[in-house]
Design an enzyme around this catalytic site. Structure first.
Site, PDB file in Angstrom:
ATOM      1  CB  ALA A   6       3.018   0.222   0.341  1.00  0.00           C
ATOM      2  CB  THR A   7       1.596   5.480   0.624  1.00  0.00           C
ATOM      3  OG1 THR A   7       1.430   5.282   2.026  1.00  0.00           O
ATOM      4  CG2 THR A   7       0.618   6.537   0.148  1.00  0.00           C
ATOM      5  CB  ALA A   8       0.687   3.213  -4.634  1.00  0.00           C
ATOM      6  CD  GLU A  22       5.963   3.490   0.583  1.00  0.00           C
ATOM      7  OE1 GLU A  22       7.053   3.149   1.077  1.00  0.00           O
ATOM      8  OE2 GLU A  22       5.049   2.690   0.358  1.00  0.00           O
ATOM      9  CB  SER A 174       4.701   5.060   3.702  1.00  0.00           C
ATOM     10  OG  SER A 174       3.520   4.342   3.466  1.00  0.00           O
TER      11      SER A 174
END
EC number: 3.4.25.1
Length: 197
Positions: A6-8, A22, A174
């Protein structure tokens, strides 16, 4: 430690904070969901994360209860730093069986906007901008080149979108849309979803 899927990311501006992530939920290259929300509002605060979805959701629920308890018991609002420290202590309590997550925590209090980054065992770092997860290396490059604390929140959202779109282009774990939580200096907030194809 292996990068968490994931990407935050989050940015702190003079007018507030923006947290975004995302929506793709994947494990081992397999897409489990295209609609996993990874940005949550907790009272006056926001949390975003990368990692095991159940762990992020559990920490969000724990923080919601702990913040309400603190404010009821002390009869005053908890500061952003104190709430972030509380999250750090919760994470550290589980250091032998950690929550597999990297978190961004932020909000606005009397001292202004604040953004914190936390790792799975509770390390707590205050920062102006940060990215976590498997797409963080790509996203942080965009944030470093474009960040300006004096930009308005609309410009901040543009930068956040640009950074997440760049990460989505390069990171297979992502994708599938972007959630954005904006918390303004007056503690009003807005949540947006942008579909990415």
């Amino acid at each position: 430690m292996e990068e968490l899927p994931a990407t935050a990311l989050g940015i702190k501006l003079n007018d507030g904070i923006i947290l975004a992530a995302e929506r793709r939920l994947s494990y081992g290259g397999f897409v489990l969901s295209r609609s996993a929300k990874k940005v949550f509002k907790i009272g006056r605060f926001g949390i975003a994360g990368a990692g095991i979805m159940g762990d992020i959701q559990t920490l969000t629920r724990l923080m919601n209860v702990e913040i309400k308890y603190y404010e009821m018991y002390n009869n005053k609002p908890i500061s952003v730093k104190a709430a972030a420290k509380l999250l750090s202590v919760i994470l550290y309590q589980y250091k032998w069986t950690p929550f597999i997550s990297e978190l961004l925590f932020g909000g606005v209090d009397d001292e202004g906007p604040k953004l914190f980054v936390l790792d799975p065992i509770g390390s707590l770092i205050e920062d102006n901008y940060a990215a976590v997860g498997s797409g963080a290396r790509v996203a942080i490059g965009v944030l470093e080149s474009e960040y300006d604390p004096s930009m308005n929140l609309d410009k901040g959202k543009e930068i956040v979108l640009k950074a997440l779109k760049a990460a989505i282009e390069r990171d297979v774990t992502s994708g599938d849309g972007i959630d954005i939580l904006t918390i303004k200096r007056d503690n009003t907030s807005s949540e947006d979803f942008i579909k990415i194809f």
